[in-house]
Each structure stands twice: as C-alpha cells, then as structure tokens.
Motif scaffolding. Sequence first.
Motif, PDB file in Angstrom:
ATOM      1  N   ILE A  33      11.514 -36.955 -68.769  1.00  0.00           N
ATOM      2  CA  ILE A  33      11.778 -36.148 -69.955  1.00  0.00           C
ATOM      3  C   ILE A  33      12.188 -34.720 -69.589  1.00  0.00           C
ATOM      4  O   ILE A  33      13.047 -34.125 -70.253  1.00  0.00           O
ATOM      5  CB  ILE A  33      10.550 -36.136 -70.911  1.00  0.00           C
ATOM      6  CG1 ILE A  33      10.940 -35.579 -72.282  1.00  0.00           C
ATOM      7  CG2 ILE A  33       9.386 -35.381 -70.301  1.00  0.00           C
ATOM      8  CD1 ILE A  33      11.918 -36.441 -73.046  1.00  0.00           C
ATOM      9  N   SER A  34      11.656 -34.153 -68.510  1.00  0.00           N
ATOM     10  CA  SER A  34      12.032 -32.787 -68.134  1.00  0.00           C
ATOM     11  C   SER A  34      13.449 -32.738 -67.584  1.00  0.00           C
ATOM     12  O   SER A  34      14.231 -31.837 -67.919  1.00  0.00           O
ATOM     13  CB  SER A  34      11.036 -32.211 -67.125  1.00  0.00           C
ATOM     14  OG  SER A  34      11.003 -32.982 -65.934  1.00  0.00           O
ATOM     15  N   GLY A  35      13.819 -33.705 -66.736  1.00  0.00           N
ATOM     16  CA  GLY A  35      15.174 -33.741 -66.202  1.00  0.00           C
ATOM     17  C   GLY A  35      16.206 -33.975 -67.278  1.00  0.00           C
ATOM     18  O   GLY A  35      17.282 -33.363 -67.280  1.00  0.00           O
ATOM     19  N   TYR A  80       8.264 -30.395 -81.367  1.00  0.00           N
ATOM     20  CA  TYR A  80       9.497 -30.083 -82.075  1.00  0.00           C
ATOM     21  C   TYR A  80      10.749 -30.492 -81.302  1.00  0.00           C
ATOM     22  O   TYR A  80      11.749 -30.899 -81.904  1.00  0.00           O
ATOM     23  CB  TYR A  80       9.533 -28.588 -82.408  1.00  0.00           C
ATOM     24  CG  TYR A  80       8.358 -28.149 -83.255  1.00  0.00           C
ATOM     25  CD1 TYR A  80       8.135 -28.736 -84.504  1.00  0.00           C
ATOM     26  CD2 TYR A  80       7.460 -27.193 -82.811  1.00  0.00           C
ATOM     27  CE1 TYR A  80       7.049 -28.360 -85.282  1.00  0.00           C
ATOM     28  CE2 TYR A  80       6.374 -26.815 -83.583  1.00  0.00           C
ATOM     29  CZ  TYR A  80       6.161 -27.400 -84.812  1.00  0.00           C
ATOM     30  OH  TYR A  80       5.085 -27.029 -85.568  1.00  0.00           O
ATOM     31  N   HIS A  81      10.736 -30.362 -79.992  1.00  0.00           N
ATOM     32  CA  HIS A  81      11.895 -30.753 -79.189  1.00  0.00           C
ATOM     33  C   HIS A  81      11.965 -32.264 -79.023  1.00  0.00           C
ATOM     34  O   HIS A  81      13.008 -32.883 -79.245  1.00  0.00           O
ATOM     35  CB  HIS A  81      11.839 -30.070 -77.826  1.00  0.00           C
ATOM     36  CG  HIS A  81      11.971 -28.589 -77.881  1.00  0.00           C
ATOM     37  ND1 HIS A  81      13.135 -27.963 -78.231  1.00  0.00           N
ATOM     38  CD2 HIS A  81      11.062 -27.609 -77.639  1.00  0.00           C
ATOM     39  CE1 HIS A  81      12.958 -26.646 -78.195  1.00  0.00           C
ATOM     40  NE2 HIS A  81      11.707 -26.406 -77.842  1.00  0.00           N
ATOM     41  N   PHE A 137       2.532 -20.262 -76.290  1.00  0.00           N
ATOM     42  CA  PHE A 137       2.799 -20.545 -74.882  1.00  0.00           C
ATOM     43  C   PHE A 137       4.020 -21.447 -74.726  1.00  0.00           C
ATOM     44  O   PHE A 137       4.865 -21.227 -73.846  1.00  0.00           O
ATOM     45  CB  PHE A 137       1.563 -21.204 -74.264  1.00  0.00           C
ATOM     46  CG  PHE A 137       1.832 -22.038 -73.042  1.00  0.00           C
ATOM     47  CD1 PHE A 137       2.081 -21.443 -71.815  1.00  0.00           C
ATOM     48  CD2 PHE A 137       1.831 -23.427 -73.123  1.00  0.00           C
ATOM     49  CE1 PHE A 137       2.341 -22.224 -70.687  1.00  0.00           C
ATOM     50  CE2 PHE A 137       2.075 -24.211 -72.015  1.00  0.00           C
ATOM     51  CZ  PHE A 137       2.340 -23.602 -70.786  1.00  0.00           C
ATOM     52  N   ARG A 138       4.146 -22.459 -75.572  1.00  0.00           N
ATOM     53  CA  ARG A 138       5.319 -23.338 -75.516  1.00  0.00           C
ATOM     54  C   ARG A 138       6.607 -22.539 -75.695  1.00  0.00           C
ATOM     55  O   ARG A 138       7.578 -22.731 -74.952  1.00  0.00           O
ATOM     56  CB  ARG A 138       5.232 -24.401 -76.615  1.00  0.00           C
ATOM     57  CG  ARG A 138       4.279 -25.543 -76.327  1.00  0.00           C
ATOM     58  CD  ARG A 138       4.217 -26.460 -77.525  1.00  0.00           C
ATOM     59  NE  ARG A 138       3.408 -27.648 -77.269  1.00  0.00           N
ATOM     60  CZ  ARG A 138       2.977 -28.473 -78.225  1.00  0.00           C
ATOM     61  NH1 ARG A 138       3.269 -28.217 -79.493  1.00  0.00           N
ATOM     62  NH2 ARG A 138       2.254 -29.527 -77.912  1.00  0.00           N
ATOM     63  N   LYS A 139       6.609 -21.654 -76.683  1.00  0.00           N
ATOM     64  CA  LYS A 139       7.805 -20.869 -76.959  1.00  0.00           C
ATOM     65  C   LYS A 139       8.116 -19.929 -75.790  1.00  0.00           C
ATOM     66  O   LYS A 139       9.276 -19.819 -75.356  1.00  0.00           O
ATOM     67  CB  LYS A 139       7.612 -20.062 -78.249  1.00  0.00           C
ATOM     68  CG  LYS A 139       8.874 -19.369 -78.742  1.00  0.00           C
ATOM     69  CD  LYS A 139       9.941 -20.369 -79.116  1.00  0.00           C
ATOM     70  CE  LYS A 139      11.196 -19.700 -79.625  1.00  0.00           C
ATOM     71  NZ  LYS A 139      12.283 -20.670 -79.907  1.00  0.00           N
ATOM     72  N   TYR A 382       9.204 -31.364 -71.473  1.00  0.00           N
ATOM     73  CA  TYR A 382      10.539 -31.113 -72.024  1.00  0.00           C
ATOM     74  C   TYR A 382      10.873 -29.624 -71.921  1.00  0.00           C
ATOM     75  O   TYR A 382      11.975 -29.246 -71.521  1.00  0.00           O
ATOM     76  CB  TYR A 382      10.592 -31.577 -73.480  1.00  0.00           C
ATOM     77  CG  TYR A 382      11.976 -31.610 -74.082  1.00  0.00           C
ATOM     78  CD1 TYR A 382      12.643 -30.430 -74.406  1.00  0.00           C
ATOM     79  CD2 TYR A 382      12.624 -32.807 -74.338  1.00  0.00           C
ATOM     80  CE1 TYR A 382      13.913 -30.439 -74.952  1.00  0.00           C
ATOM     81  CE2 TYR A 382      13.906 -32.841 -74.882  1.00  0.00           C
ATOM     82  CZ  TYR A 382      14.545 -31.649 -75.191  1.00  0.00           C
ATOM     83  OH  TYR A 382      15.802 -31.669 -75.726  1.00  0.00           O
ATOM     84  N   ILE A 383       9.929 -28.783 -72.278  1.00  0.00           N
ATOM     85  CA  ILE A 383      10.165 -27.342 -72.298  1.00  0.00           C
ATOM     86  C   ILE A 383      10.417 -26.801 -70.896  1.00  0.00           C
ATOM     87  O   ILE A 383      11.205 -25.866 -70.709  1.00  0.00           O
ATOM     88  CB  ILE A 383       9.002 -26.619 -72.990  1.00  0.00           C
ATOM     89  CG1 ILE A 383       9.021 -26.947 -74.494  1.00  0.00           C
ATOM     90  CG2 ILE A 383       9.067 -25.105 -72.783  1.00  0.00           C
ATOM     91  CD1 ILE A 383       7.800 -26.483 -75.256  1.00  0.00           C
TER      92      ILE A 383
END
Length: 396
Positions: A33-35, A80-81, A137-139, A382-383
Amino acid sequence: MRVSISKKLIGGVLITSTMTAKIFDTIIVGAGISGLACAKRLQEYDEDFLLISENIGGRILTSEDGAVNYGAFFVCSDYYHVLQYVTLHSRIKLSDFCFHDNDDIYVLFEPKLLAYSFQFMKILKILYKFRKAFRLFRKTSETISQKKAIESDPFLHELYMKNAIDFVKEHKLQAGTDVYLSKGLYSTTFSTIKEMNAFSFLQFLLPLITPIYAFTFEKEKMIESFRDKIVLDCVTEVQFENGRYKIKSNDNIFYAKNVVLATEISTSQHFADVKKTNKPVSNHMLHIKGVPKDIIARKKYQLFSSGGDVQAIADLQNGTYLFYYKHKHPLMEKYFFKSQVIDSHFWDPAGTINGHTLIESNRGNNMYLIGDFNVAGLEESYITGIYGANQIIQSH
C-alpha cells in the motif's frame, strides 16, 4: 530503444509494462500500500518513475478469487486516503465479538462488564484525546517523516517511548485490560500488552470509538493510471554510485536519481543501512471450511487470551473461517465438527510495532524508506508513500 514488454496476471490484475529505457528519475521498490500510494502521487504530478515488485498489494493479500482478505482484515471509517480504493462491506461491531479466557467464554454486553465500566469510560476519554492527536499526526506525516512528526508532539512521543504495561498500570486499567482489551489487541497486533508500546496500545484500540468495516481492495482502480510503469520482478541489490542508484533485479539492471524502498523493513533495512528496528512479530493463518462447534458459534468473531494456542477466529458467513494462531498448529477438532484447510499463510513478519525505535524515512542521497516500520496500519502506511513522493516532487 524499446527494452521489453511484460504481461502478467497477478491477483486478478493484468500488468502490462513497456519500458523504453532503464534510466528513471525515481524507482520504487515494492508495491504494497505504501509503494502504490507513492506511485499514485508521482503519477498525479507527471513524474518519471518505475515501480518494481514481486506482487501487487503486498500484505493486502486475498484469496485466489479475491473474495476473502488474508492480510488486512478491516478498514476504519477515517482512512481518508485508503477509502478511495476500497469497497466497504459490513460494519464490524463490538457486539459481534466473543472473548475466550481458558474455559471462560463471554461477550462484551453482559453483567460482567459492569465491574469495569469506570475503566471503560476512562479509556474512552483517553482514546478521544489520542485520536485527535493521531489524526493531526497523519496530516503532518504527509510533509515530514513519521519520526519527526512523532518527536515534534510531546504527547505522542511520550506514548511511543512508554511501555504499554506501564501506561495501563499508571491509569489503573489493569483489570479491564486483562479481561477485554488484551484479547482484542492480541487478535489485531499478535502481541501481548507487555510487548507493545503505549502508542500502539491506544492506536489499535481506536475501533472502540471509530467504526470499522470489512472491505475489498480495488487493485485495478489503484493502479489504472500507472499500470504501464510496473515491472514484476525481485530487486536483489541497491547501490549508490557516481551520484545515482544502480538497482539490480533478477532480470534487469536499472538506474535512478531517487529510490523509494517500500518493502518490509526486514528486506529494506540492509539497503537503507538501518541498524535497529522494532521487534518483528509473526503469525499463522488458515482459511478453513468447517462446521463450527458451540464454542465458536455464539458470535462472528472469537478473541482469545495470549496464553492459549489460538489468537482469533473470524466467521466469514459463507461456511468458511479465518483461523489465526501463533506457534503450534491447534487441534481443529476443538472448534469444528469437521474442517478442511482451503489455504494457509505464514506472516513473517506480520509487523514491527513492538519497541521504541523510530526510523528516519529520509536516508540521504535521495533515498526514502516508506512502510509500516514505525506505525502500523493501512492509512499510516499509505501516508508514508505520500511523504516519499512529496519529497521527490518538492526536490525539483
């Protein structure tokens, strides 16, 4: 000059990759998911990149027909993403769970809970405070590394550096944690309270105040805009020489100015010169077709204490079950009248959340490390992909 055309069917997704050169601005290694998030962001800004991976989805593993999630089991309503690329199914409710403590079996909403109601209200108050800080923190993590984002927040940093067991004792939550919370955490983190930090303890309790859902990951939708930039291959070596990266795979050699490592930390730490990581945890999973006995027939989800041989059992409502266990293969006769193994998987590692080691994502020389090595979770991973892409976009 055309180099190669590759077509492969992976997880129900046809990947067609055409390369006209082996020199790229950015190479992403790993399509979890990150890639994928990093690739999606770079594509939105029309960046030049190549994504190299053995598979699409990483630990978002599904059954062959794509109907059952073997990896990530649920998503939160505030992802959200990630929510842009999943189809939500049934909501997973607290009333769906049954707790097992040796021979004692109980549900959440019964008289036993009354003895812990004060502790329950206390943990909810703490969770609302944590969620507020966690969402910020996510943002923040979209533009600075997770390490820097946590270190810049005294509340979150203190939690990350504190043992969960000490946090539980400090807030006088031992009894309720032993009876209820520890079992839910064991089923999702495969860890005991003594192993994890207080940050992870609270993060994985957020489903108490945030709705969660079963889901299907829409791989096609995720990769449709950059399908031709994916190469299915295994990277074996990453070297920095003469101001650029040389990336060797089983089938090719590539060159890039930037490299983004989006594999499991156990794989990428050597390439990124990471000396220390948090402790990895492993987990076994079986997909079972069976007729349940009464011991697991009361509710859809069974959560077990860490002292037993089972971690969790999930009823998929189609005559099949997901069966999670830590080490020794449990006796299926205890839980089913008859059973048949449809599939199995050993997650090693299943994650690295136990400890207090924060790893810097920016490794210097245009190398970025992304994934779940600091903070687990689909949205968080994801972030980190967005962060890696943003660093490359802003470097021009």
